[in-house]
Design a protein around this motif. Structure first.
Motif, PDB file in Angstrom:
ATOM      1  N   ALA A 169       0.865  -1.072   0.154  1.00 52.37           N
ATOM      2  CA  ALA A 169       0.138   0.135  -0.062  1.00 52.37           C
ATOM      3  C   ALA A 169       0.774   1.463   0.006  1.00 52.37           C
ATOM      4  O   ALA A 169       2.017   1.191   0.041  1.00 52.37           O
ATOM      5  CB  ALA A 169      -0.998   0.064   1.108  1.00 52.37           C
ATOM      6  N   THR A 170       0.283   2.628  -0.169  1.00 46.09           N
ATOM      7  CA  THR A 170       1.020   3.496  -0.038  1.00 46.09           C
ATOM      8  C   THR A 170       0.819   4.480   1.109  1.00 46.09           C
ATOM      9  O   THR A 170      -0.470   4.413   1.511  1.00 46.09           O
ATOM     10  CB  THR A 170       0.656   4.399  -1.491  1.00 46.09           C
ATOM     11  N   ARG A 171       1.674   4.947   1.477  1.00 41.92           N
ATOM     12  CA  ARG A 171       1.408   6.211   2.707  1.00 41.92           C
ATOM     13  C   ARG A 171       1.640   7.573   2.356  1.00 41.92           C
ATOM     14  O   ARG A 171       2.639   7.677   1.315  1.00 41.92           O
ATOM     15  CB  ARG A 171       2.225   5.814   3.864  1.00 41.92           C
ATOM     16  N   ARG A 172       1.038   8.346   3.095  1.00 39.53           N
ATOM     17  CA  ARG A 172       1.650   9.907   2.708  1.00 39.53           C
ATOM     18  C   ARG A 172       1.466  10.735   4.062  1.00 39.53           C
ATOM     19  O   ARG A 172       0.747  10.208   5.010  1.00 39.53           O
ATOM     20  CB  ARG A 172       0.406  10.533   1.634  1.00 39.53           C
ATOM     21  N   GLU A 173       2.314  11.452   4.048  1.00 42.61           N
ATOM     22  CA  GLU A 173       2.364  12.555   5.407  1.00 42.61           C
ATOM     23  C   GLU A 173       1.509  13.734   4.915  1.00 42.61           C
ATOM     24  O   GLU A 173       1.656  14.379   3.814  1.00 42.61           O
ATOM     25  CB  GLU A 173       3.897  12.897   5.130  1.00 42.61           C
ATOM     26  N   LEU A 174       0.315  13.713   5.492  1.00 39.51           N
ATOM     27  CA  LEU A 174      -0.642  14.716   5.407  1.00 39.51           C
ATOM     28  C   LEU A 174      -1.207  15.639   6.586  1.00 39.51           C
ATOM     29  O   LEU A 174      -0.959  14.809   7.579  1.00 39.51           O
ATOM     30  CB  LEU A 174      -1.697  14.204   4.424  1.00 39.51           C
ATOM     31  N   ALA A 175      -1.726  16.548   6.470  1.00 39.61           N
ATOM     32  CA  ALA A 175      -2.626  17.213   7.396  1.00 39.61           C
ATOM     33  C   ALA A 175      -3.855  16.750   7.186  1.00 39.61           C
ATOM     34  O   ALA A 175      -4.389  16.920   5.909  1.00 39.61           O
ATOM     35  CB  ALA A 175      -2.651  18.721   7.194  1.00 39.61           C
ATOM     36  N   VAL A 176      -4.645  16.167   8.097  1.00 44.93           N
ATOM     37  CA  VAL A 176      -6.013  15.629   7.878  1.00 44.93           C
ATOM     38  C   VAL A 176      -7.161  16.576   8.837  1.00 44.93           C
ATOM     39  O   VAL A 176      -6.784  16.367   9.826  1.00 44.93           O
ATOM     40  CB  VAL A 176      -6.008  14.110   8.218  1.00 44.93           C
ATOM     41  N   GLY A 177      -8.257  16.701   8.181  1.00 46.10           N
ATOM     42  CA  GLY A 177      -9.039  17.647   9.057  1.00 46.10           C
ATOM     43  C   GLY A 177     -10.379  17.224   8.694  1.00 46.10           C
ATOM     44  O   GLY A 177     -10.879  16.524   7.686  1.00 46.10           O
ATOM     45  N   PHE A 178     -11.315  17.241   9.749  1.00 46.57           N
ATOM     46  CA  PHE A 178     -12.799  17.143   9.684  1.00 46.57           C
ATOM     47  C   PHE A 178     -13.348  18.508   9.974  1.00 46.57           C
ATOM     48  O   PHE A 178     -13.080  18.928  11.300  1.00 46.57           O
ATOM     49  CB  PHE A 178     -13.150  15.991  10.646  1.00 46.57           C
TER      50      PHE A 178
END
Length: 288
Positions: free
Chosen positions: A125-134
Motif C-alpha cells: 500500500a502507499t502512505r503519505r504525510e498529510l494534514a487531515v481535517g474534519f
C-alpha cells in the motif's frame, strides 16, 4: 459478473444485459486483471469507478429535473415535450460532460503523481504525510429538522460550495462530503491550518447557517482507493467533538510544525475514545 457488480449494476437471476460500450470496458478490466494489477486490485478500482459515476449520474439527472424539467412542467409544457427536449439536450451535453470528466481526471492524475508518497513495510500500500481535517456543522441534526427540503438543500449546497472553495484555494483536497461535514487533506500543516481557520470563520457569522467546528491532525496515513485511513484520521475525527462552535482544535504535532505567526493555546489533555494515554491538544487561533 464480478466486474459488473463492482461497477454497481445488478446481475439479477437471468443473463446480464449490458450496453455494448461496457462490453469493451469489461474486456479492458479483464486484461488489466490478468496482465497488470491483479484481479482484486482491478475489482477495487472498478468499485471506485462505479460509485463515482453513479453519484455523478444522480447529480446530473437530479439537477436537470429541478432546474429544467420542473420549471417547464410548471409553465404548461407537456411531459412528452419535456422528454423530447431532454433527449435533444443529452445529445450535446453528454459528450461535453464526458470531455470535462476526462480532462479533470487527467489533471488530477498529474497532481497526485507529483505528490510525495512512500510504500508501507510490506510494499502492499502507499502512505503519505498529510494534514487531515474534519469540519462539522454544529447542531446539524436538530437544525435540519426545522427546515423544509428546499431550505435544507440550500444549506447543504452552501456548505459544500464554501468548503470546496476554501479547501481548493489552499491547495487541499476534499476527500469526501459527509452531509453535515467534510473530510479534507493538505500537504503541509500551514495549509491545513489555513483551511481549518477559514472554514471556521466562514460560518461563524453566517445568518441562518450553523457554525462549523474543525479538528486537525498531522502524520502518516494509509492511502487506499482515494480515501485515507489510520490513527491520524481517527484522531482528527475525534478532535472535532472537542472544538467549540467556530473554533479549531489541533494535535501537538500540528502545533509544533506550524510556521511563524500562528498561535495555538494549550488545552487540558484529553482522553479520546480508541486512544490510550490522554492526548495533548491545542486550540488554534490563526496567524498573529
Amino acid at each position: 459478473m464480478r466486474f459488473w457488480r463492482a461497477l454497481g449494476f445488478a446481475t439479477g437471476t437471468g443473463p446480464a444485459r449490458m450496453p455494448a460500450t461496457l462490453v469493451d470496458a469489461q474486456q479492458l478490466l479483464a486484461t488489466a486483471a490478468r496482465e497488470l494489477m491483479g484481479e482484486e486490485s482491478v475489482l477495487s478500482l472498478a468499485r471506485v469507478i462505479g460509485t463515482s459515476t453513479a453519484r455523478l449520474a444522480e447529480a446530473v439527472v437530479d439537477s436537470f429535473r429541478v432546474d429544467v424539467e420542473l420549471p417547464q412542467l410548471g409553465s404548461g409544457t407537456s411531459y412528452a415535450d419535456v422528454v423530447a427536449d431532454y433527449v435533444e439536450l443529452t445529445k450535446d451535453a453528454i459528450p461535453a460532460l464526458e470531455s470535462i470528466v476526462i480532462a479533470a481526471f487527467r489533471a488530477h492524475m498529474v497532481r497526485v503523481a507529483g505528490g510525495m508518497w512512500s510504500p508501507d513495510v510490506e510494499e502492499a500500500a502507499t502512505r503519505r504525510e498529510l494534514a487531515v481535517g474534519f469540519a462539522d456543522l454544529v447542531g446539524y441534526t436538530a437544525f435540519a429538522r426545522t427546515l423544509t427540503p428546499a431550505e435544507l438543500s440550500r444549506l447543504l449546497r452552501r456548505f459544500e460550495e464554501v468548503a470546496s472553495e476554501v479547501i481548493s484555494d489552499h491547495g487541499g483536497r476534499v476527500v469526501k462530503q459527509l452531509g453535515d461535514g467534510a473530510m479534507f487533506v493538505a500537504e503541509t500543516t500551514d495549509a491545513g491550518a489555513a483551511i481549518a481557520c477559514e472554514l471556521a470563520a466562514a460560518f461563524a457569522a453566517a445568518d441562518g447557517v450553523p457554525p462549523v467546528r474543525v479538528g486537525l491532525a498531522w502524520g502518516s496515513v494509509l492511502s487506499y482507493l482515494g480515501d485515507y485511513y489510520g490513527d491520524v484520521v481517527n484522531l482528527a475525527a475525534r478532535l472535532v467533538a472537542l472544538a467549540r462552535p467556530g473554533t479549531v482544535v489541533v494535535t501537538a504535532e500540528v502545533a509544533q510544525r506550524l510556521g511563524d505567526g500562528w498561535q495555538a493555546d494549550r488545552l487540558p489533555d484529553q482522553a479520546l475514545k480508541g486512544f490510550g494515554a490522554p492526548e495533548a491538544v491545542f486550540r488554534l487561533r490563526g496567524p498573529a
